[in-house]
Write a protein that holds these residues in place. Structure first.
Motif, PDB file in Angstrom:
ATOM      1  N   GLY A  44      33.148  -0.673  52.418  1.00 55.65           N
ATOM      2  CA  GLY A  44      32.318  -0.727  52.620  1.00 55.65           C
ATOM      3  C   GLY A  44      31.559   0.316  51.997  1.00 55.65           C
ATOM      4  N   ALA A  45      32.714   1.738  52.657  1.00 54.85           N
ATOM      5  CA  ALA A  45      31.357   2.939  51.959  1.00 54.85           C
ATOM      6  C   ALA A  45      31.570   3.028  51.010  1.00 54.85           C
ATOM      7  CB  ALA A  45      31.354   3.934  53.164  1.00 54.85           C
ATOM      8  N   ARG A  46      32.794   2.689  49.746  1.00 58.74           N
ATOM      9  CA  ARG A  46      33.214   3.008  48.429  1.00 58.74           C
ATOM     10  C   ARG A  46      32.159   2.792  48.007  1.00 58.74           C
ATOM     11  NH1 ARG A  46      38.484   4.283  49.200  1.00 58.74           N
ATOM     12  NH2 ARG A  46      39.832   3.678  50.431  1.00 58.74           N
ATOM     13  N   SER A  47      32.342   3.186  46.182  1.00 54.68           N
ATOM     14  CA  SER A  47      30.986   3.689  45.643  1.00 54.68           C
ATOM     15  C   SER A  47      31.869   2.118  44.774  1.00 54.68           C
ATOM     16  CB  SER A  47      31.620   4.605  44.401  1.00 54.68           C
ATOM     17  OG  SER A  47      32.540   4.452  44.051  1.00 54.68           O
ATOM     18  N   CYS A  74      34.438 -11.780  50.585  1.00 57.14           N
ATOM     19  CA  CYS A  74      34.011 -10.516  51.168  1.00 57.14           C
ATOM     20  C   CYS A  74      32.703  -9.484  50.166  1.00 57.14           C
ATOM     21  CB  CYS A  74      34.779  -9.194  50.176  1.00 57.14           C
ATOM     22  SG  CYS A  74      34.096  -7.454  50.745  1.00 57.14           S
ATOM     23  N   ASN A  75      31.538  -9.796  50.771  1.00 57.49           N
ATOM     24  CA  ASN A  75      30.053  -9.416  50.801  1.00 57.49           C
ATOM     25  C   ASN A  75      30.391  -7.942  49.912  1.00 57.49           C
ATOM     26  OD1 ASN A  75      27.702 -10.862  51.899  1.00 57.49           O
ATOM     27  ND2 ASN A  75      29.797 -11.009  53.601  1.00 57.49           N
ATOM     28  N   THR A  76      31.083  -7.293  50.370  1.00 58.10           N
ATOM     29  CA  THR A  76      30.995  -4.925  49.509  1.00 58.10           C
ATOM     30  C   THR A  76      30.937  -6.174  48.018  1.00 58.10           C
ATOM     31  OG1 THR A  76      31.410  -4.337  51.539  1.00 58.10           O
ATOM     32  CG2 THR A  76      31.535  -3.236  49.252  1.00 58.10           C
ATOM     33  N   ALA A  77      32.513  -6.768  48.085  1.00 52.01           N
ATOM     34  CA  ALA A  77      33.220  -6.976  46.741  1.00 52.01           C
ATOM     35  C   ALA A  77      31.625  -8.355  46.207  1.00 52.01           C
ATOM     36  CB  ALA A  77      34.589  -7.822  46.518  1.00 52.01           C
ATOM     37  N   SER A 125      27.427  -0.978  55.160  1.00 53.55           N
ATOM     38  CA  SER A 125      26.223   0.525  54.633  1.00 53.55           C
ATOM     39  C   SER A 125      26.531   0.199  53.490  1.00 53.55           C
ATOM     40  CB  SER A 125      26.868   1.830  55.231  1.00 53.55           C
ATOM     41  OG  SER A 125      26.644   1.961  56.519  1.00 53.55           O
ATOM     42  N   GLY A 126      27.727  -0.550  52.755  1.00 49.52           N
ATOM     43  CA  GLY A 126      27.447  -0.792  51.076  1.00 49.52           C
ATOM     44  C   GLY A 126      26.851  -2.129  51.029  1.00 49.52           C
ATOM     45  N   ALA A 150      22.243  -2.039  58.905  1.00 54.07           N
ATOM     46  CA  ALA A 150      23.521  -1.781  58.491  1.00 54.07           C
ATOM     47  C   ALA A 150      24.115  -1.237  59.631  1.00 54.07           C
ATOM     48  CB  ALA A 150      23.475  -0.120  56.793  1.00 54.07           C
ATOM     49  N   CYS A 151      25.312  -1.542  59.615  1.00 56.07           N
ATOM     50  CA  CYS A 151      25.919  -1.533  60.881  1.00 56.07           C
ATOM     51  C   CYS A 151      27.948  -1.059  60.935  1.00 56.07           C
ATOM     52  CB  CYS A 151      25.875  -3.131  61.737  1.00 56.07           C
ATOM     53  SG  CYS A 151      24.462  -3.853  61.923  1.00 56.07           S
ATOM     54  N   PRO A 152      27.629  -0.050  60.394  1.00 55.48           N
ATOM     55  CA  PRO A 152      28.770   1.019  60.212  1.00 55.48           C
ATOM     56  C   PRO A 152      30.166   0.468  61.242  1.00 55.48           C
ATOM     57  CG  PRO A 152      27.619   2.555  60.513  1.00 55.48           C
ATOM     58  CD  PRO A 152      26.756   1.203  60.812  1.00 55.48           C
ATOM     59  N   MET A 153      29.689   0.694  62.609  1.00 54.66           N
ATOM     60  CA  MET A 153      30.418   0.566  64.108  1.00 54.66           C
ATOM     61  C   MET A 153      31.237  -1.186  63.822  1.00 54.66           C
ATOM     62  SD  MET A 153      31.454   3.910  64.930  1.00 54.66           S
ATOM     63  CE  MET A 153      32.676   3.687  66.105  1.00 54.66           C
TER      64      MET A 153
END
Length: 280
Positions: A44-47, A74-77, A125-126, A150-153
């Motif tokens: 999630g937090a990666r570039s 995977c939403n981020t991917a 967040s990503g 964004a819900c990082p926790m």
């Protein structure tokens, strides 16, 4: 004709197992290979560049095992890597193979659930930073307003089995409050992270009763069924023995323990090395 092979299902960790669970429920005849890149999670937090690199490695890993179709569960991917892989890499490395994501199937139909024309997105967040959901929803439902939070926790809470911890309620209430402040007329909220269905009941408790809460698993499974019907040239390359294999890039013991919670039944995994040479 190329030999039939399982459908690949990829996630940075455990969350994609909630999608796989629905795929198996709705399409039980097919074979599946699941890969969780737990050693490098969370994404999630990666570039964008890092997620793209990791995801392409995973796609190549599936292709090396004969898979003709890979689902990025995977939403981020899906947000940070899918477009580049589809447009730049597949024509070059495997033009007859396909890689699909979880964002488009959801955005194609989400507007149909809203009467107010305001939709809420709860995500990592990503995923929020990628703006993928507002952009894609706008394509299909230009009149719909999309609000993100964004819900990082939430992912750490879920993966550390702290869902029933009283402190978890604070983070649920906080992010729901923030979201509804942005869009007071929101009547549909999407859990745009495949981890979040494990907290679905608790999230539902703190949403107004008039707000419909959507998870992605069922939507993605239905979309895949429709896709395979429309693309028999891909469907016939998917093997059908009702078998599932699980792989992780990290500890198989940890994956089996936590993965069983996400998948809803016992998981027995094998170790994968994404550094293996490509053979397709």
């Amino acid at each position: 004709m190329q030999q039939a092979a399982p459908i690949g299902v990829f996630d940075s960790g455990y969350g994609g197992l909630t999608v796989l669970r629905e795929l198996v429920r709705q399409l039980p005849l097919y074979d599946y290979i699941y890969l969780g890149d737990n050693a490098r999670a969370p994404y999630g937090a990666r570039s964008f560049e890092t997620v793209y690199h990791y995801t392409l490695e995973a796609v190549n890993w599936f292709f090396a095992r004969g898979c003709h179709l890979v689902i990025l569960a995977c939403n981020t991917a899906s947000a940070k890597a899918l477009r580049n892989i589809q447009q730049k890499d597949l024509p070059r490395i495997a033009p007859q193979k396909r890689v699909l994501g979880v964002i488009r199937p959801t955005t194609e139909i989400i507007g149909e659930y809203s009467q107010s024309g305001e939709v809420g997105i709860l995500a990592t967040s990503g995923t929020v930073a990628s703006e993928s959901y507002p952009i894609e929803i706008q394509k299909f439902f230009p009149e719909v307003k999309t609000f993100q939070e964004a819900c990082p926790m939430w992912v750490p809470i879920i993966e550390n089995d702290e869902i029933d911890n009283p402190g978890t309620v604070h983070f649920i209430k906080k992010h729901i409050h923030n979201l509804l402040q942005k869009g007071p007329n929101i009547d549909v909220v999407l859990l745009a992270c495949t981890h979040y269905p494990l907290m679905r009941n608790k999230i539902q408790e703190y949403l107004p009763v008039s707000v419909k809460l959507l998870s992605q698993g069922e939507i993605v499974a239905q979309s895949l069924e429709n896709y395979l019907q429309r693309h028999p040239e891909i469907e016939e390359k998917c093997s059908k023995n009702g078998q599932i294999q699980f792989f992780t890039t990290d500890s198989t013991e940890d994956f089996d323990r936590k993965g069983s919670l996400f998948f809803g039944e016992t998981v027995k995994s094998q170790r994968a090395n994404l550094g293996e040479p490509t053979k397709f």
